[in-house]
Design a protein around this motif. Structure first.
Motif, PDB file in Angstrom:
ATOM      1  N   ALA A   5      21.311  -4.960 -27.310  1.00  0.00           N
ATOM      2  CA  ALA A   5      20.316  -3.851 -28.334  1.00  0.00           C
ATOM      3  C   ALA A   5      19.852  -3.022 -27.764  1.00  0.00           C
ATOM      4  O   ALA A   5      20.821  -2.840 -26.886  1.00  0.00           O
ATOM      5  N   PRO A   6      19.565  -2.347 -28.204  1.00  0.00           N
ATOM      6  CA  PRO A   6      19.210  -1.048 -28.021  1.00  0.00           C
ATOM      7  C   PRO A   6      18.198  -0.928 -26.650  1.00  0.00           C
ATOM      8  O   PRO A   6      17.475  -2.544 -26.094  1.00  0.00           O
ATOM      9  N   VAL A   7      17.928  -0.127 -25.383  1.00  0.00           N
ATOM     10  CA  VAL A   7      17.374  -0.458 -24.284  1.00  0.00           C
ATOM     11  C   VAL A   7      16.119   0.164 -24.543  1.00  0.00           C
ATOM     12  O   VAL A   7      14.930  -0.825 -23.634  1.00  0.00           O
ATOM     13  N   ALA A   8      15.322   0.845 -25.467  1.00  0.00           N
ATOM     14  CA  ALA A   8      14.519   1.147 -26.137  1.00  0.00           C
ATOM     15  C   ALA A   8      14.431   1.065 -27.447  1.00  0.00           C
ATOM     16  O   ALA A   8      15.573   1.575 -28.223  1.00  0.00           O
ATOM     17  N   ILE A   9      12.919   1.543 -27.954  1.00  0.00           N
ATOM     18  CA  ILE A   9      13.194   1.622 -29.200  1.00  0.00           C
ATOM     19  C   ILE A   9      11.621   2.487 -29.412  1.00  0.00           C
ATOM     20  O   ILE A   9      10.638   2.084 -29.021  1.00  0.00           O
ATOM     21  N   VAL A  10      11.726   3.544 -30.618  1.00  0.00           N
ATOM     22  CA  VAL A  10      10.458   3.930 -30.719  1.00  0.00           C
ATOM     23  C   VAL A  10      10.555   4.593 -31.920  1.00  0.00           C
ATOM     24  O   VAL A  10      11.190   5.171 -32.828  1.00  0.00           O
ATOM     25  N   ALA A  11       9.113   3.701 -32.484  1.00  0.00           N
ATOM     26  CA  ALA A  11       8.431   4.252 -34.632  1.00  0.00           C
ATOM     27  C   ALA A  11       8.255   4.673 -34.547  1.00  0.00           C
ATOM     28  O   ALA A  11       6.751   4.571 -33.619  1.00  0.00           O
ATOM     29  N   ASP A  12       8.360   6.012 -35.211  1.00  0.00           N
ATOM     30  CA  ASP A  12       7.451   6.661 -35.360  1.00  0.00           C
ATOM     31  C   ASP A  12       6.535   6.650 -36.652  1.00  0.00           C
ATOM     32  O   ASP A  12       6.907   6.543 -37.792  1.00  0.00           O
ATOM     33  N   LEU A  13       5.313   6.081 -36.616  1.00  0.00           N
ATOM     34  CA  LEU A  13       5.003   6.048 -37.991  1.00  0.00           C
ATOM     35  C   LEU A  13       4.805   7.070 -38.743  1.00  0.00           C
ATOM     36  O   LEU A  13       4.559   6.811 -39.939  1.00  0.00           O
ATOM     37  N   GLU A  14       4.802   8.365 -38.492  1.00  0.00           N
ATOM     38  CA  GLU A  14       4.605   9.069 -39.736  1.00  0.00           C
ATOM     39  C   GLU A  14       5.895   9.317 -39.745  1.00  0.00           C
ATOM     40  O   GLU A  14       6.126   9.350 -41.380  1.00  0.00           O
ATOM     41  N   VAL A  15       7.206   9.056 -39.576  1.00  0.00           N
ATOM     42  CA  VAL A  15       8.313   9.581 -39.787  1.00  0.00           C
ATOM     43  C   VAL A  15       8.488   8.285 -40.905  1.00  0.00           C
ATOM     44  O   VAL A  15       9.106   8.201 -42.520  1.00  0.00           O
ATOM     45  N   ILE A  16       8.407   6.834 -40.779  1.00  0.00           N
ATOM     46  CA  ILE A  16       8.878   5.930 -41.952  1.00  0.00           C
ATOM     47  C   ILE A  16       7.985   5.536 -42.989  1.00  0.00           C
ATOM     48  O   ILE A  16       8.448   5.385 -43.549  1.00  0.00           O
ATOM     49  N   ALA A  17       6.786   6.624 -42.799  1.00  0.00           N
ATOM     50  CA  ALA A  17       5.553   6.056 -43.810  1.00  0.00           C
ATOM     51  C   ALA A  17       6.306   7.241 -44.913  1.00  0.00           C
ATOM     52  O   ALA A  17       6.415   6.955 -46.632  1.00  0.00           O
ATOM     53  N   ASN A  18       7.370   8.219 -44.505  1.00  0.00           N
ATOM     54  CA  ASN A  18       7.266   9.432 -45.345  1.00  0.00           C
ATOM     55  C   ASN A  18       8.841   8.813 -45.407  1.00  0.00           C
ATOM     56  O   ASN A  18       9.911   9.878 -46.455  1.00  0.00           O
ATOM     57  N   SER A  19       9.647   8.266 -45.590  1.00  0.00           N
ATOM     58  CA  SER A  19      11.081   7.482 -45.875  1.00  0.00           C
ATOM     59  C   SER A  19      10.289   6.919 -47.649  1.00  0.00           C
ATOM     60  O   SER A  19       9.967   6.871 -47.563  1.00  0.00           O
ATOM     61  N   PRO A  20      11.494   6.553 -48.172  1.00  0.00           N
ATOM     62  CA  PRO A  20      11.766   6.329 -48.915  1.00  0.00           C
ATOM     63  C   PRO A  20      11.040   5.085 -49.977  1.00  0.00           C
ATOM     64  O   PRO A  20      11.291   3.943 -48.763  1.00  0.00           O
ATOM     65  N   ALA A  21      10.008   4.566 -50.610  1.00  0.00           N
ATOM     66  CA  ALA A  21       9.540   4.273 -50.579  1.00  0.00           C
ATOM     67  C   ALA A  21      10.204   2.648 -50.679  1.00  0.00           C
ATOM     68  O   ALA A  21       9.964   1.584 -49.941  1.00  0.00           O
TER      69      ALA A  21
END
Length: 454
Positions: free
Chosen positions: A159-175
């Motif tokens: 698995a990845p050594v780290a995960i960084v999720a940006d909620l603004e990027v997530i929110a702007n992805s296709p619904a």
């Protein structure tokens, strides 16, 4: 620190590989600091596709440059209509990473993450994951679901050594992508039930810690499908946490059992067969959502049967021989590459009549406890169908390009493609699988004509 952050930190501590998870409104801004902790003094390379480069890759490149983080030229993979999850692509990527000693940053969703994960393993390097959508649970998972020779399998890799999720990027992805992630997460309902059953029948012992990581907060993560569709940040935060926690649970346990059961067997079958709608491949999460409904309906059917009155010895005496099972599998899979792999998977979990009798005795004797779990922890299939509709996901098999006739046949075929013991195997041991499917697809049944049109 709130309770969910505390539980996320505990899950990271229990994980095998991942040592840092950030889920925040300005997640991209945290990437340089995460890299400094996880992979100091390494030259990084962003790996994306055309869409995810525009969604987050270009901005992340600016963030890294501003922070003085050493980066190589980005690697933007091309594919039409989208990049395919092929092991051959990951082999080529691994050669590029190895040649230049690069640490890859996977910027994307399921396919990009799996390709980079496998390539990093081959190149002997760690990697960092930056999700661009809350679309699936594999971000934090060990193993990559890729196609080799046409057959989709989970290939071993870290698995990845780290995960960084940006909620603004997530929110702007296709619904639709959040709806896919919701479908993947809702499948955990069935995964939990399958593991409870496998434990009670002596097939696979329950691991309480990883089980709790997924199941304890699942109702909360699934609780606002309308908010997820409306891009509510709190609802998306819950969805993303649920997906990441599922992956961390898989790391802690050592395989995908905490998050993958018979729901995924349907999904993997349909993905290998490349089901499409309007010429577009159907997403993994959409397939899992329908797989989940398929098994919730089957478990409801099982709850209505007199399991406490079964005669294990008589039922076990009817068990098919290994040669008969092989013939059944080969007849069910006309494509030779699928038949060969399905035969191997089915043979791996084939049981003698004595073993089947032992399992059925355990089922009968433990039925009150199993029934209590199913009734207490599994929502009704009709309710979950409504949740999927509220989030904007498919809720009928026809919506993912699977006809009712094929869907009915696929209950048996899904059981054959994985050696994992699930509720499908319970119905098979009982000799009730065909009867269950017949009832579910009859008029008035969950998948019957009147219900399906409702």
């Amino acid at each position: 620190m709130n309770q969910q952050d505390f539980e996320l930190r505990k899950a990271v501590a229990a994980a095998d590989t991942t040592r840092d998870v950030v889920i925040a409104a300005d997640g991209l801004g945290a990437v340089p600091a995460v890299l400094a902790r996880a992979a100091p003094a390494r030259t990084c390379a962003i790996v994306a596709d055309d869409n995810t480069w525009r969604a987050a890759g270009a901005r992340l490149a600016e963030v890294l440059a501003s922070a003085g983080t050493g980066t190589a030229s980005p690697i933007v993979l091309a594919g039409r209509p989208r990049v395919k999850p092929d092991a051959e692509t990951s082999h080529g990527l691994a050669m590029r990473l190895s040649a230049d000693g690069l640490l890859p940053i996977a910027v994307g969703s399921g396919v990009i993450n799996d390709l980079v994960k496998h390539a990093a393993e081959e190149a002997g390097t760690a990697y960092v994951c930056v999700p661009t959508a809350a679309s699936m649970d594999g971000y934090a998972a060990s193993g990559a679901a890729l196609r080799e020779g046409g057959f989709k399998r989970t290939l071993a890799c870290a698995a990845p050594v780290a995960i960084v999720a940006d909620l603004e990027v997530i929110a702007n992805s296709p619904a639709t992508m959040a709806a896919w992630g919701y479908g993947d997460l809702v499948g955990k309902l069935v995964a939990g039930a399958d593991w409870i059953v496998a434990d009670a029948l002596g097939e696979e012992a329950l691991n309480a810690g990883p089980f709790a990581m997924v199941q304890d907060n699942l109702a909360s993560w699934l609780g606002d499908p309308a908010g997820i569709r409306a891009r509510d940040r709190a609802a998306l935060d819950g969805l993303m946490r649920g997906l990441v926690m599922s992956g961390l649970a898989m790391q802690a346990h050592g395989n995908s059992r905490p998050a993958s059961g018979s729901d995924h067997q349907f999904a993997h079958l349909w993905e290998m067969e490349e089901v499409t709608v309007d010429g577009e491949p159907v997403s993994h999460g959409a397939c899992v959502g329908i797989g989940c409904l398929s098994m919730l309906a089957a478990y409801e059917w099982l709850q209505r049967q007199a399991v406490e009155s079964i005669k294990p010895a008589s039922l076990a005496a009817r068990s098919a021989s290994l040669s008969a099972l092989r013939a059944e599998v080969e007849a069910a899979f006309p494509l030779s590459f699928m038949a060969a792999n399905a035969v191997a998977e089915t043979a791996a979990k084939a049981a003698s009549p004595a073993q089947v009798e032992q399992r059925l005795r355990a089922l009968r004797d433990n039925w009150p406890d199993i029934l209590g779990y199913l009734r207490g922890r599994l929502p009704k299939a009709a309710a979950v169908r409504q949740w999927l509709e509220m989030v904007g996901g498919p809720s009928q098999s026809a919506a993912i390009g699977v006809s009712p006739q094929k869907h009915a046949l696929d209950y048996a075929r899904a059981r054959m493609i994985r050696r994992r013991f699930t509720g499908l195997d319970v119905l098979h041991d009982l000799g009730w699988l065909d009867r269950a499917v017949g009832d579910l697809f009859a008029a008035g049944g969950f998948w019957g004509p009147a219900r399906a049109a409702a």
